[in-house]
Enzyme design. Sequence first.
Site, PDB file in Angstrom:
ATOM      1  N   GLY A  27      33.126  10.754  44.304  1.00  0.00           N
ATOM      2  CA  GLY A  27      34.509  10.769  44.739  1.00  0.00           C
ATOM      3  C   GLY A  27      34.851  11.941  45.636  1.00  0.00           C
ATOM      4  O   GLY A  27      33.980  12.633  46.157  1.00  0.00           O
ATOM      5  N   LEU A  29      36.114  11.697  48.669  1.00  0.00           N
ATOM      6  CA  LEU A  29      35.300  11.212  49.771  1.00  0.00           C
ATOM      7  C   LEU A  29      35.649  11.877  51.099  1.00  0.00           C
ATOM      8  O   LEU A  29      36.782  12.266  51.343  1.00  0.00           O
ATOM      9  CB  LEU A  29      35.479   9.701  49.898  1.00  0.00           C
ATOM     10  N   ALA A  31      34.123  11.921  55.558  1.00  0.00           N
ATOM     11  CA  ALA A  31      33.616  11.024  56.591  1.00  0.00           C
ATOM     12  C   ALA A  31      32.143  10.684  56.402  1.00  0.00           C
ATOM     13  O   ALA A  31      31.693   9.604  56.803  1.00  0.00           O
ATOM     14  CB  ALA A  31      33.839  11.641  57.972  1.00  0.00           C
ATOM     15  N   HIS A  33      30.607  10.131  53.458  1.00  0.00           N
ATOM     16  CA  HIS A  33      30.594   9.003  52.529  1.00  0.00           C
ATOM     17  C   HIS A  33      30.998   7.709  53.235  1.00  0.00           C
ATOM     18  O   HIS A  33      30.381   6.655  53.042  1.00  0.00           O
ATOM     19  CB  HIS A  33      31.580   9.238  51.376  1.00  0.00           C
ATOM     20  N   GLY A 143      22.999  10.375  51.731  1.00  0.00           N
ATOM     21  CA  GLY A 143      23.010  11.273  52.875  1.00  0.00           C
ATOM     22  C   GLY A 143      21.876  12.276  52.826  1.00  0.00           C
ATOM     23  O   GLY A 143      21.472  12.726  51.745  1.00  0.00           O
ATOM     24  N   GLN A 149      17.419  15.680  46.588  1.00  0.00           N
ATOM     25  CA  GLN A 149      17.855  14.489  45.861  1.00  0.00           C
ATOM     26  C   GLN A 149      17.267  13.225  46.474  1.00  0.00           C
ATOM     27  O   GLN A 149      16.845  12.318  45.753  1.00  0.00           O
ATOM     28  CB  GLN A 149      19.380  14.408  45.866  1.00  0.00           C
ATOM     29  N   VAL A 172      26.313  14.212  58.188  1.00  0.00           N
ATOM     30  CA  VAL A 172      27.497  14.220  59.047  1.00  0.00           C
ATOM     31  C   VAL A 172      28.080  15.636  59.028  1.00  0.00           C
ATOM     32  O   VAL A 172      28.233  16.238  57.964  1.00  0.00           O
ATOM     33  CB  VAL A 172      28.539  13.190  58.578  1.00  0.00           C
ATOM     34  N   SER A 181      30.974  18.201  52.924  1.00  0.00           N
ATOM     35  CA  SER A 181      30.728  18.260  51.487  1.00  0.00           C
ATOM     36  C   SER A 181      32.064  18.307  50.775  1.00  0.00           C
ATOM     37  O   SER A 181      33.013  18.947  51.253  1.00  0.00           O
ATOM     38  CB  SER A 181      29.914  19.512  51.127  1.00  0.00           C
ATOM     39  N   SER A 182      32.143  17.647  49.627  1.00  0.00           N
ATOM     40  CA  SER A 182      33.369  17.708  48.839  1.00  0.00           C
ATOM     41  C   SER A 182      33.688  19.142  48.437  1.00  0.00           C
ATOM     42  O   SER A 182      34.860  19.511  48.317  1.00  0.00           O
ATOM     43  CB  SER A 182      33.232  16.828  47.592  1.00  0.00           C
TER      44      SER A 182
END
Length: 277
Positions: A27, A29, A31, A33, A143, A149, A172, A181-182
Amino acid sequence: MQVVTTIEEVRAARRQWANVGFVPTMGFLHAGHLSLVQQAKAENGVAIVSIFVNPTQFGPNEDFASYPRDTQRDLDLLSEAGCDLVWMPSIETMYPAGFSSYVEVEGVTAPLEGARRPGHFRGVATVVTKLFNVVQPTKAYFGQKDAQQTVVIRQFVRDLALPVQVVIAPTVREADGLALSSRNSYLTPEQRAAAPVLYRALSAAQTAYIEGQADAEAVRQLMLATLNQEPLAQVDYVSIADPQSLQELTTIDQRGALVSLAVRIGKTRLIDNLILS
């Protein structure tokens, strides 16, 4: 766009579609994502997104409780992006009482983030495996920013013969190079102005490689020198590693290298990477 919370609802919806692209998220989110959602939709005709802040991949002193959340904003963005179904499971759904089964990936989880965040990749591998089992996607999208990961996910998908194609999309970035990044939302204006130093360090490594520098330690020192020019940057690690095994290199050869780093800007820990090939 359908929004569901239970495993049964996901499986009932899934039966109506032949091919599905799946984007797992936590969540808040951005660009990056949304570009994955759009790619999933374009390549499969149907896009499913999960929103779940996974507690098992956070350490005891990490930011699970404070991790940014804005459900309505996320749903609005996903609707605009053409998402077909959003699954927002509860912690009890993903980890019911008595839950005691985990996916452990050896080798590629040991260095880098794995060395600094014990248990992190066990949590990632377990939750992604369960998400795959429920959604049964044709393709799943991640991503490149979370480089280790992506290596871990590809490893257990291959090892466990999971019937899903893993697609890794380019990172991105903002106009100044900062990877989306969130956690960027944690940065103060001063810290945000300092954060592009990560990309400058990566770019310095890339330029040195293009110009013929094959000594991995020399490239690491170049990255450190670039980072040390920013007073707010506290370096956790810089790495020049084999892109498959993630073991540190002494020489960058024809296999290329994964150049990655983790840096704290204030209290915010940022990661980024580039692949030299």
